[in-house]
Design an enzyme around this catalytic site. Structure first.
Site, PDB file in Angstrom:
ATOM      1  N   SER A   1      60.352  71.934  42.390  1.00 22.34           N
ATOM      2  CA  SER A   1      59.431  72.476  42.923  1.00 22.34           C
ATOM      3  C   SER A   1      58.040  72.391  41.919  1.00 22.34           C
ATOM      4  CB  SER A   1      59.349  73.901  43.532  1.00 22.34           C
ATOM      5  OG  SER A   1      58.190  74.335  44.267  1.00 22.34           O
TER       6      SER A   1
ATOM      7  N   HIS B   1      57.004  74.269  50.864  1.00 27.16           N
ATOM      8  CA  HIS B   1      57.655  73.166  51.171  1.00 27.16           C
ATOM      9  C   HIS B   1      58.038  73.259  52.918  1.00 27.16           C
ATOM     10  CE1 HIS B   1      57.853  72.715  46.944  1.00 27.16           C
ATOM     11  NE2 HIS B   1      58.434  73.753  46.744  1.00 27.16           N
TER      12      HIS B   1
END
Length: 319
Positions: free
Chosen positions: A94, A197
């Site tokens: 991430s 996300h």
């Protein structure tokens, strides 16, 4: 072959950077990174409380800065020119993918900090629009877990391997999953401020697209794995495009680990705030040695680990 991995949001803890300020040059470096982000990362890494550093706008720049200062302390160099092992591979989870991008030379350090600043602010704004969150789903049959997420209207935002999936959606959807978890699975709400996300982060994509023309991407100096599919990015420009899209699409850390295995990685070194990714590696890459660089006390062990695993592709030790 050595894999250098960089953790994502949720890995930070209060005061975790305090010991690093005793390392020569780190305090000045961290202040420079603070100036680039408009955040007092020195304070946030040493005295700010848990609630403060949970804020997305604070957490993301803090995590990237932590990896950058530790990497410079470990590998030397300045202005992002690090003495990395020739056979190393870099990957980040991430927001950690931005750290890995800077360490691989695919973005100058200043550009990486500008990117994480805009990313963090835009994702915080998107998270504030609708109460959303994330939860780790541990264990359970993969098909049953997928069915439970779909039934609850949740997205599998992180496929972390080793039997761990991170679900994301509204707080009501997360609460419903916690109340009725899949069979033989545990559901643990995470300390993050939004459904990262997923489509909930779509507004942040436009913000980052507007930033792209002002960045200066380069081809990475060592293989740099993408959260999109675990593959090595083809160019600096492709990497930036992937980083932008990553904000609203799932992180495939499981595929990053599969690529590491296929490349013959023999050791995994996690940069601060370390611990999460070596934990995933112990389940997803069983038998591969790991080292979590948590404090300056671990630097000597990390150097020994690099000497053992950061060899040339020929198998000879790096000079």
């Amino acid at each position: 072959m050595l894999a250098i991995v960089c953790p994502g949001q949720g890995s930070q803890t209060p005061g975790f950077l305090a010991p690093w300020l005793e390392v020569p040059g780190v305090a000045d470096h961290l202040q420079q990174l603070s100036d680039l982000t408009g955040r007092d990362l020195v304070a946030h890494g040493t005295v700010s409380d848990e609630e403060t550093i949970k804020d997305t706008a604070v957490a993301q720049p803090l995590i990237v800065a932590a990896g950058l200062i530790a990497a410079r302390a470990l590998f030397g160099g300045a202005d992002g020119q690090l003495d990395l092992p020739a056979s190393a591979v870099l990957a980040g989870h991430s927001v950690g993918e931005i750290t890995a991008t800077a360490l691989a030379g695919a973005l100058p350090e200043a550009d990486a900090m500008a990117f994480v600043r805009e990313r963090a602010n835009a994702m915080a704004d998107a998270a504030a629009a609708t109460p959303t969150g994330m939860a780790a789903v541990l264990g359970g049959d993969p098909d049953e877990v997928a069915a439970a997420l779909a039934a609850a209207g949740l997205t599998a935002a992180n496929a972390n391997g080793g039997g761990q999936t991170v679900a994301a959606g509204t707080l009501e959807q997360i609460e419903a999953l916690v109340a009725a978890p899949p069979a033989k699975a545990r559901v643990i709400p995470l300390k993050v401020a939004g459904a990262f996300h997923t489509e909930h982060m779509a507004p942040a994509v436009g913000v980052l697209e507007a930033l792209v023309p002002h960045l200066h991407p380069h081809s990475p100096s060592v293989p740099l794995l993408s959260n999109y599919d675990g593959g090595a990015v083809a160019s600096g420009e492709a990497n930036v495009s992937s980083l932008v899209a990553q904000v609203s699409r799932p992180v495939r850390w499981d595929q990053c680990m599969e690529t590491m295995a296929a490349m013959g990685v023999t050791g995994i070194l996690e940069l601060p705030p370390a611990g999460t990714l070596v934990g995933l590696a112990r389940r997803g890459l069983k038998g591969v040695p790991t080292l979590a660089l948590k404090s300056p006390e671990d630097l000597d062990a990390a150097r020994d680990f690099i000497n053992e695993h950061g060899r040339q592709a020929t198998g000879e030790d790096k000079d």
